[in-house]
Every structure is written in C-alpha cells, then in structure tokens.
Write a protein that holds these residues in place. Structure first.
Motif, PDB file in Angstrom:
ATOM      1  N   ARG A   9       1.067  -1.186   0.056  1.00 36.99           N
ATOM      2  CA  ARG A   9       0.246   0.179   0.561  1.00 36.99           C
ATOM      3  C   ARG A   9       1.190   1.125  -0.149  1.00 36.99           C
ATOM      4  O   ARG A   9       1.934   1.510   0.264  1.00 36.99           O
ATOM      5  CB  ARG A   9      -0.877  -0.307   1.618  1.00 36.99           C
ATOM      6  CG  ARG A   9      -1.949  -0.914   1.178  1.00 36.99           C
ATOM      7  CD  ARG A   9      -2.423  -1.329   2.365  1.00 36.99           C
ATOM      8  NE  ARG A   9      -3.909  -1.814   1.847  1.00 36.99           N
ATOM      9  CZ  ARG A   9      -5.426  -2.026   2.176  1.00 36.99           C
ATOM     10  NH1 ARG A   9      -5.498  -1.082   3.485  1.00 36.99           N
ATOM     11  NH2 ARG A   9      -6.145  -3.132   1.988  1.00 36.99           N
ATOM     12  N   GLN A  10       0.518   2.578  -0.674  1.00 38.49           N
ATOM     13  CA  GLN A  10       0.865   3.931  -0.838  1.00 38.49           C
ATOM     14  C   GLN A  10       1.872   4.094   0.787  1.00 38.49           C
ATOM     15  O   GLN A  10       2.505   5.259   1.109  1.00 38.49           O
ATOM     16  CB  GLN A  10      -0.184   4.847  -1.250  1.00 38.49           C
ATOM     17  CG  GLN A  10      -0.200   4.214  -3.359  1.00 38.49           C
ATOM     18  CD  GLN A  10      -0.166   5.600  -3.580  1.00 38.49           C
ATOM     19  OE1 GLN A  10      -1.187   6.392  -3.402  1.00 38.49           O
ATOM     20  NE2 GLN A  10      -0.070   4.967  -5.206  1.00 38.49           N
ATOM     21  N   ASP A  11       0.497   4.086   1.380  1.00 37.79           N
ATOM     22  CA  ASP A  11       1.098   4.706   3.177  1.00 37.79           C
ATOM     23  C   ASP A  11       2.271   3.718   3.224  1.00 37.79           C
ATOM     24  O   ASP A  11       2.311   3.896   4.926  1.00 37.79           O
ATOM     25  CB  ASP A  11       0.039   4.235   4.115  1.00 37.79           C
ATOM     26  CG  ASP A  11      -0.681   2.788   4.446  1.00 37.79           C
ATOM     27  OD1 ASP A  11       0.046   1.811   4.027  1.00 37.79           O
ATOM     28  OD2 ASP A  11      -1.374   2.621   4.325  1.00 37.79           O
ATOM     29  N   GLY A  12       3.096   2.530   3.016  1.00 42.03           N
ATOM     30  CA  GLY A  12       4.031   1.944   3.657  1.00 42.03           C
ATOM     31  C   GLY A  12       3.851   0.735   4.090  1.00 42.03           C
ATOM     32  O   GLY A  12       4.033  -0.124   4.593  1.00 42.03           O
ATOM     33  N   THR A  13       2.331   0.593   4.643  1.00 38.53           N
ATOM     34  CA  THR A  13       1.851  -0.778   4.640  1.00 38.53           C
ATOM     35  C   THR A  13       1.970  -1.815   4.107  1.00 38.53           C
ATOM     36  O   THR A  13       1.647  -1.693   2.896  1.00 38.53           O
ATOM     37  CB  THR A  13       0.445  -0.580   5.789  1.00 38.53           C
ATOM     38  OG1 THR A  13      -0.529  -0.533   5.210  1.00 38.53           O
ATOM     39  CG2 THR A  13       0.311   0.337   6.964  1.00 38.53           C
ATOM     40  N   HIS A  14       1.165  -3.238   4.448  1.00 39.27           N
ATOM     41  CA  HIS A  14       1.295  -4.070   3.249  1.00 39.27           C
ATOM     42  C   HIS A  14      -0.039  -4.835   3.554  1.00 39.27           C
ATOM     43  O   HIS A  14      -0.605  -4.778   5.203  1.00 39.27           O
ATOM     44  CB  HIS A  14       1.631  -5.100   3.033  1.00 39.27           C
ATOM     45  CG  HIS A  14       2.842  -4.744   2.923  1.00 39.27           C
ATOM     46  ND1 HIS A  14       3.926  -3.568   3.652  1.00 39.27           N
ATOM     47  CD2 HIS A  14       3.622  -5.501   1.291  1.00 39.27           C
ATOM     48  CE1 HIS A  14       5.245  -3.414   2.281  1.00 39.27           C
ATOM     49  NE2 HIS A  14       4.851  -3.854   0.905  1.00 39.27           N
ATOM     50  N   ILE A  72      -4.359  -6.161   7.502  1.00 37.52           N
ATOM     51  CA  ILE A  72      -3.031  -4.824   7.552  1.00 37.52           C
ATOM     52  C   ILE A  72      -2.368  -4.884   8.471  1.00 37.52           C
ATOM     53  O   ILE A  72      -1.846  -5.939   9.348  1.00 37.52           O
ATOM     54  CB  ILE A  72      -3.895  -3.259   8.068  1.00 37.52           C
ATOM     55  CG1 ILE A  72      -4.884  -2.788   6.848  1.00 37.52           C
ATOM     56  CG2 ILE A  72      -2.849  -2.970   7.578  1.00 37.52           C
ATOM     57  CD1 ILE A  72      -5.006  -3.666   6.051  1.00 37.52           C
ATOM     58  N   ASP A 120      -9.320  -4.738   7.369  1.00 42.48           N
ATOM     59  CA  ASP A 120      -9.949  -3.850   6.238  1.00 42.48           C
ATOM     60  C   ASP A 120     -10.641  -4.118   5.999  1.00 42.48           C
ATOM     61  O   ASP A 120     -10.917  -5.074   5.158  1.00 42.48           O
ATOM     62  CB  ASP A 120      -9.066  -3.160   5.337  1.00 42.48           C
ATOM     63  CG  ASP A 120      -9.192  -2.100   4.204  1.00 42.48           C
ATOM     64  OD1 ASP A 120     -10.339  -1.241   4.443  1.00 42.48           O
ATOM     65  OD2 ASP A 120      -8.633  -1.979   3.214  1.00 42.48           O
ATOM     66  N   PRO A 150       1.068  -3.734   9.352  1.00 41.27           N
ATOM     67  CA  PRO A 150       2.182  -3.024   9.454  1.00 41.27           C
ATOM     68  C   PRO A 150       3.461  -2.557   9.104  1.00 41.27           C
ATOM     69  O   PRO A 150       4.144  -3.366   9.125  1.00 41.27           O
ATOM     70  CB  PRO A 150       2.233  -1.708  11.440  1.00 41.27           C
ATOM     71  CG  PRO A 150       0.864  -2.549  11.282  1.00 41.27           C
ATOM     72  CD  PRO A 150       1.015  -4.141  11.018  1.00 41.27           C
TER      73      PRO A 150
END
Length: 121
Positions: A52-57, A88, A82, A90
């Motif tokens: 994901r763009q926020d650095g999570t997967h 999610i 989600d 982190p």
C-alpha cells in the motif's frame, strides 16, 4: 521478492508447510499482486499480498468469504483489518507472526473446512 513482500511470502509458505492437508502452493500474479493458493483444487482460498502507498501491506482474501469475520473473532485485539477483505500488516518489524500464520492457514483450508462442516462452498 525483496523486503516486506518477500517476508510475507516466506510466512505464507511457512504457514502452509505446517498443515499437511495444504500441500504445495501455486504462486501467480493476480491484479498485479503476488497470489498464493493450494495447488490442489477446491482446498482453500487464495491469499494475496498488497503493498500500500502508506507503507503498510495487506494480506488480502476473497471478500465473498467470511474469512475476515473469522479472523476478527479470533484476533480483533491483536490484528488490524480492512473491511471484509484484508489484514493490515504495519510497516516496521513483523509482529504477531503466529496470529498471521493462523489466519493464512484458515484461508488456505477454507473450502476444506467448509466441506468438513457439511456447508456448501
């Protein structure tokens, strides 16, 4: 696969190896994401890894299953979810490995467990 995706791939294979019924996994790319499913048909649901763009997967499962609801019943206080389709993961050190492995195992045996319970898949 480098980085977190490689780490999650290894975790998925480790989880599968702990359950004899799962057997080998088939790997593919679906929707641009690494996807893992038991090579034997009609055994389980796929697990995909989304960066994901926020650095999570996210560990993604098919949203038409009740898998995320099962995961929430077991790990609502431990894992973050989600909607009906993802756990999610982190950024940072991989935490809650055992909980994640258990959820992966539940996904990879989803259809088998439904049949064993006498439910339609």
């Amino acid at each position: 696969m480098p980085g977190r995706i490689g780490e999650l791939r290894a975790l998925i294979h480790e989880a599968a190896a702990e359950i004899d019924a799962i057997g080998p996994l088939a790997e593919s790319i679906k929707w641009g994401q690494p996807s893992f499913t038991p090579a034997r048909p009609n055994l389980g649901s796929s697990v995909r890894i989304e960066a994901r763009q926020d650095g999570t997967h996210a560990l993604m499962v098919i949203c038409t299953t009740d898998l995320v609801e099962q995961f929430k019943e077991l790990y609502a206080d431990t894992l973050t979810f989600d909607g009906k389709r993802a756990i999610i993961v982190p950024a940072g050190p991989l935490r809650h490995r055992q909980a994640l492995k258990h959820c992966i195992q539940l996904a990879l045996t989803y259809k088998l467990r439904k049949r064993q319970a006498g439910l339609s898949v």
